[in-house]
Write a protein that holds these residues in place. Sequence first.
Motif, PDB file in Angstrom:
ATOM      1  N   THR A 130      16.721   7.336  -9.504  1.00 26.44           N
ATOM      2  CA  THR A 130      17.182   7.635 -10.859  1.00 26.44           C
ATOM      3  C   THR A 130      18.255   8.712 -10.782  1.00 26.44           C
ATOM      4  O   THR A 130      18.162   9.637  -9.972  1.00 26.44           O
ATOM      5  CB  THR A 130      16.030   8.100 -11.760  1.00 26.44           C
ATOM      6  OG1 THR A 130      15.372   9.217 -11.142  1.00 26.44           O
ATOM      7  CG2 THR A 130      15.019   6.988 -11.963  1.00 26.44           C
ATOM      8  N   ILE A 131      19.255   8.592 -11.650  1.00 28.33           N
ATOM      9  CA  ILE A 131      20.397   9.514 -11.631  1.00 28.33           C
ATOM     10  C   ILE A 131      20.636  10.026 -13.038  1.00 28.33           C
ATOM     11  O   ILE A 131      20.761   9.242 -13.986  1.00 28.33           O
ATOM     12  CB  ILE A 131      21.682   8.811 -11.135  1.00 28.33           C
ATOM     13  CG1 ILE A 131      21.457   8.133  -9.785  1.00 28.33           C
ATOM     14  CG2 ILE A 131      22.832   9.817 -11.048  1.00 28.33           C
ATOM     15  CD1 ILE A 131      22.614   7.230  -9.357  1.00 28.33           C
ATOM     16  N   ALA A 132      20.705  11.334 -13.196  1.00 25.93           N
ATOM     17  CA  ALA A 132      21.101  11.940 -14.460  1.00 25.93           C
ATOM     18  C   ALA A 132      22.600  12.172 -14.427  1.00 25.93           C
ATOM     19  O   ALA A 132      23.098  12.909 -13.566  1.00 25.93           O
ATOM     20  CB  ALA A 132      20.370  13.260 -14.689  1.00 25.93           C
ATOM     21  N   ALA A 133      23.324  11.527 -15.346  1.00 21.87           N
ATOM     22  CA  ALA A 133      24.761  11.758 -15.501  1.00 21.87           C
ATOM     23  C   ALA A 133      24.923  12.768 -16.626  1.00 21.87           C
ATOM     24  O   ALA A 133      24.927  12.419 -17.806  1.00 21.87           O
ATOM     25  CB  ALA A 133      25.485  10.460 -15.817  1.00 21.87           C
ATOM     26  N   ILE A 134      25.046  14.042 -16.265  1.00 19.33           N
ATOM     27  CA  ILE A 134      24.967  15.141 -17.231  1.00 19.33           C
ATOM     28  C   ILE A 134      26.372  15.433 -17.752  1.00 19.33           C
ATOM     29  O   ILE A 134      27.162  16.128 -17.118  1.00 19.33           O
ATOM     30  CB  ILE A 134      24.335  16.380 -16.575  1.00 19.33           C
ATOM     31  CG1 ILE A 134      23.006  16.001 -15.921  1.00 19.33           C
ATOM     32  CG2 ILE A 134      24.123  17.488 -17.619  1.00 19.33           C
ATOM     33  CD1 ILE A 134      22.434  17.066 -15.025  1.00 19.33           C
ATOM     34  N   ASN A 135      26.655  14.905 -18.928  1.00 19.17           N
ATOM     35  CA  ASN A 135      28.012  14.935 -19.453  1.00 19.17           C
ATOM     36  C   ASN A 135      28.282  16.098 -20.401  1.00 19.17           C
ATOM     37  O   ASN A 135      29.382  16.236 -20.922  1.00 19.17           O
ATOM     38  CB  ASN A 135      28.317  13.625 -20.194  1.00 19.17           C
ATOM     39  CG  ASN A 135      27.274  13.299 -21.251  1.00 19.17           C
ATOM     40  OD1 ASN A 135      26.084  13.331 -20.977  1.00 19.17           O
ATOM     41  ND2 ASN A 135      27.714  12.965 -22.450  1.00 19.17           N
ATOM     42  N   GLY A 136      27.277  16.967 -20.630  1.00 17.34           N
ATOM     43  CA  GLY A 136      27.469  18.090 -21.538  1.00 17.34           C
ATOM     44  C   GLY A 136      26.218  18.940 -21.582  1.00 17.34           C
ATOM     45  O   GLY A 136      25.590  19.183 -20.560  1.00 17.34           O
ATOM     46  N   TYR A 137      25.841  19.393 -22.778  1.00 19.47           N
ATOM     47  CA  TYR A 137      24.678  20.263 -22.924  1.00 19.47           C
ATOM     48  C   TYR A 137      23.399  19.556 -22.461  1.00 19.47           C
ATOM     49  O   TYR A 137      23.119  18.424 -22.857  1.00 19.47           O
ATOM     50  CB  TYR A 137      24.491  20.670 -24.383  1.00 19.47           C
ATOM     51  CG  TYR A 137      25.669  21.368 -25.013  1.00 19.47           C
ATOM     52  CD1 TYR A 137      26.350  22.384 -24.352  1.00 19.47           C
ATOM     53  CD2 TYR A 137      26.096  21.013 -26.293  1.00 19.47           C
ATOM     54  CE1 TYR A 137      27.433  23.016 -24.930  1.00 19.47           C
ATOM     55  CE2 TYR A 137      27.178  21.653 -26.888  1.00 19.47           C
ATOM     56  CZ  TYR A 137      27.843  22.646 -26.203  1.00 19.47           C
ATOM     57  OH  TYR A 137      28.915  23.272 -26.785  1.00 19.47           O
ATOM     58  N   ALA A 138      22.614  20.266 -21.663  1.00 15.49           N
ATOM     59  CA  ALA A 138      21.303  19.772 -21.228  1.00 15.49           C
ATOM     60  C   ALA A 138      20.332  20.944 -21.339  1.00 15.49           C
ATOM     61  O   ALA A 138      20.070  21.657 -20.379  1.00 15.49           O
ATOM     62  CB  ALA A 138      21.357  19.251 -19.795  1.00 15.49           C
ATOM     63  N   PHE A 139      19.833  21.144 -22.547  1.00 17.97           N
ATOM     64  CA  PHE A 139      18.961  22.276 -22.836  1.00 17.97           C
ATOM     65  C   PHE A 139      17.537  21.794 -23.101  1.00 17.97           C
ATOM     66  O   PHE A 139      17.318  20.688 -23.614  1.00 17.97           O
ATOM     67  CB  PHE A 139      19.456  23.055 -24.047  1.00 17.97           C
ATOM     68  CG  PHE A 139      20.844  23.622 -23.894  1.00 17.97           C
ATOM     69  CD1 PHE A 139      21.272  24.158 -22.689  1.00 17.97           C
ATOM     70  CD2 PHE A 139      21.738  23.609 -24.960  1.00 17.97           C
ATOM     71  CE1 PHE A 139      22.551  24.678 -22.546  1.00 17.97           C
ATOM     72  CE2 PHE A 139      23.015  24.132 -24.831  1.00 17.97           C
ATOM     73  CZ  PHE A 139      23.425  24.662 -23.620  1.00 17.97           C
ATOM     74  N   GLY A 140      16.564  22.650 -22.808  1.00 17.20           N
ATOM     75  CA  GLY A 140      15.178  22.350 -23.134  1.00 17.20           C
ATOM     76  C   GLY A 140      14.748  21.010 -22.591  1.00 17.20           C
ATOM     77  O   GLY A 140      14.806  20.747 -21.379  1.00 17.20           O
ATOM     78  N   GLY A 141      14.322  20.115 -23.496  1.00 11.48           N
ATOM     79  CA  GLY A 141      13.883  18.796 -23.087  1.00 11.48           C
ATOM     80  C   GLY A 141      14.952  17.996 -22.382  1.00 11.48           C
ATOM     81  O   GLY A 141      14.654  17.130 -21.558  1.00 11.48           O
ATOM     82  N   GLY A 142      16.220  18.264 -22.686  1.00 10.08           N
ATOM     83  CA  GLY A 142      17.307  17.585 -21.990  1.00 10.08           C
ATOM     84  C   GLY A 142      17.379  17.990 -20.532  1.00 10.08           C
ATOM     85  O   GLY A 142      17.600  17.152 -19.646  1.00 10.08           O
ATOM     86  N   CYS A 143      17.205  19.268 -20.274  1.00  9.36           N
ATOM     87  CA  CYS A 143      17.161  19.733 -18.886  1.00  9.36           C
ATOM     88  C   CYS A 143      15.968  19.118 -18.163  1.00  9.36           C
ATOM     89  O   CYS A 143      16.063  18.725 -16.993  1.00  9.36           O
ATOM     90  CB  CYS A 143      17.091  21.262 -18.859  1.00  9.36           C
ATOM     91  SG  CYS A 143      17.288  21.991 -17.215  1.00  9.36           S
ATOM     92  N   GLU A 144      14.844  18.998 -18.883  1.00  6.16           N
ATOM     93  CA  GLU A 144      13.648  18.421 -18.269  1.00  6.16           C
ATOM     94  C   GLU A 144      13.825  16.943 -17.947  1.00  6.16           C
ATOM     95  O   GLU A 144      13.299  16.459 -16.936  1.00  6.16           O
ATOM     96  CB  GLU A 144      12.450  18.645 -19.196  1.00  6.16           C
ATOM     97  CG  GLU A 144      12.031  20.114 -19.203  1.00  6.16           C
ATOM     98  CD  GLU A 144      11.044  20.457 -20.303  1.00  6.16           C
ATOM     99  OE1 GLU A 144       9.976  21.001 -19.975  1.00  6.16           O
ATOM    100  OE2 GLU A 144      11.344  20.178 -21.490  1.00  6.16           O
ATOM    101  N   LEU A 145      14.576  16.208 -18.772  1.00 11.05           N
ATOM    102  CA  LEU A 145      14.909  14.826 -18.427  1.00 11.05           C
ATOM    103  C   LEU A 145      15.689  14.779 -17.115  1.00 11.05           C
ATOM    104  O   LEU A 145      15.424  13.943 -16.247  1.00 11.05           O
ATOM    105  CB  LEU A 145      15.745  14.179 -19.531  1.00 11.05           C
ATOM    106  CG  LEU A 145      15.072  13.724 -20.810  1.00 11.05           C
ATOM    107  CD1 LEU A 145      16.101  13.022 -21.697  1.00 11.05           C
ATOM    108  CD2 LEU A 145      13.906  12.798 -20.544  1.00 11.05           C
TER     109      LEU A 145
END
Length: 257
Positions: A99-114
Motif C-alpha cells: 500500500t502506498i500513501a500519495a500525500i499531496n497536502g495536509y495529513a493531520f490527525g486521522g490523515g496522518c494515521e492513514l
Amino acid sequence: MTDETVTVDVDDGVATLTIDRPDALNALDVATLERMETAIDGAKTGDARVLVVTGAGEKAFVAGADISYMRDLTTPEAQAYAELGHRVVDAIASFPGPTIAAINGYAFGGGCELALACDLRVASERATLGQTEIDIGIIPGWGGTQRLSRLVGDETARRMVFFGERVDATDAHEIGLVGEVVAHNRLNEHVADIAEELAAKPRFALTAAKRALDAVHEDPLSAGLQFERRTWSGLFGTHDQREGMSAFLEKRDPDFE
C-alpha cells in the motif's frame, strides 16, 4: 467505482482510492469512512495487487477526522467512532499487497494515521504532516500512538504527539516519516510508476514478504491499539475535549483546564 466522497480506480492491478471531499480538505466523516471500508474490502477481493491512497484537490491528503461530528460525542459514541476509524486503517494495513500513501497536502490527525498504516509513504514537496490531536483535547485514536514511534523513534514521536507538531515534507523525510519527497506536479505520476512496478512483482511472494515484515510488530501493536481505543474514547465528555473542538470550530484559542 465511485461512491460520492470516495472513488476507486483499478488499472493493471493497481487500485487507487481517492478521498474526494476537497471542500472539507478531505476530512473523514462517518459516511466517508464507511465508504472507504467498503471500497477497500472490494479492492481486496478484486484484482488489485497494490493499493494507493490519496486525497482529491490541491491542498489536502486528509486533514483529519470530522471535528464537528466529534465535538459532542459521548464516550460510547466516541468508542464506536474509534472502532470505525480503526477498521478502515486496519483494512489498509492488512491489505494483502503493498500500500502506498500519495500525500499531496495536509495529513493531520486521522490523515496522518492513514498514511502511517500504508507500507510506503511518498510526499509532495507541499505536504505537511502531524498528529495534531492534542490541540483539540484528545490524543491520536486511529493507531498514531502505536505506529508513529515505529517509524520515527520514541522521542520524536512523543514530541510530535505532546506538542501537536506539524512537519513539512523535507523534515518528514529526514525523521523517517515518509520514504521520499517529490515535486508536487510529479507526485501522481511517480506513485503510479512505483505502483506499476510493484504490481508486476510476484504476487504471492510480495504478500509473504509483507506478512513477514509485519510480524516484527504485530503482537505488541495489537495490544497497544486496544489501549489507544479505550483511552481515546475516554477523553470524550471532558472539558478539554469539548473546549478544544469548540474553539477549533469557532476559530478561537482554546481555554483548557
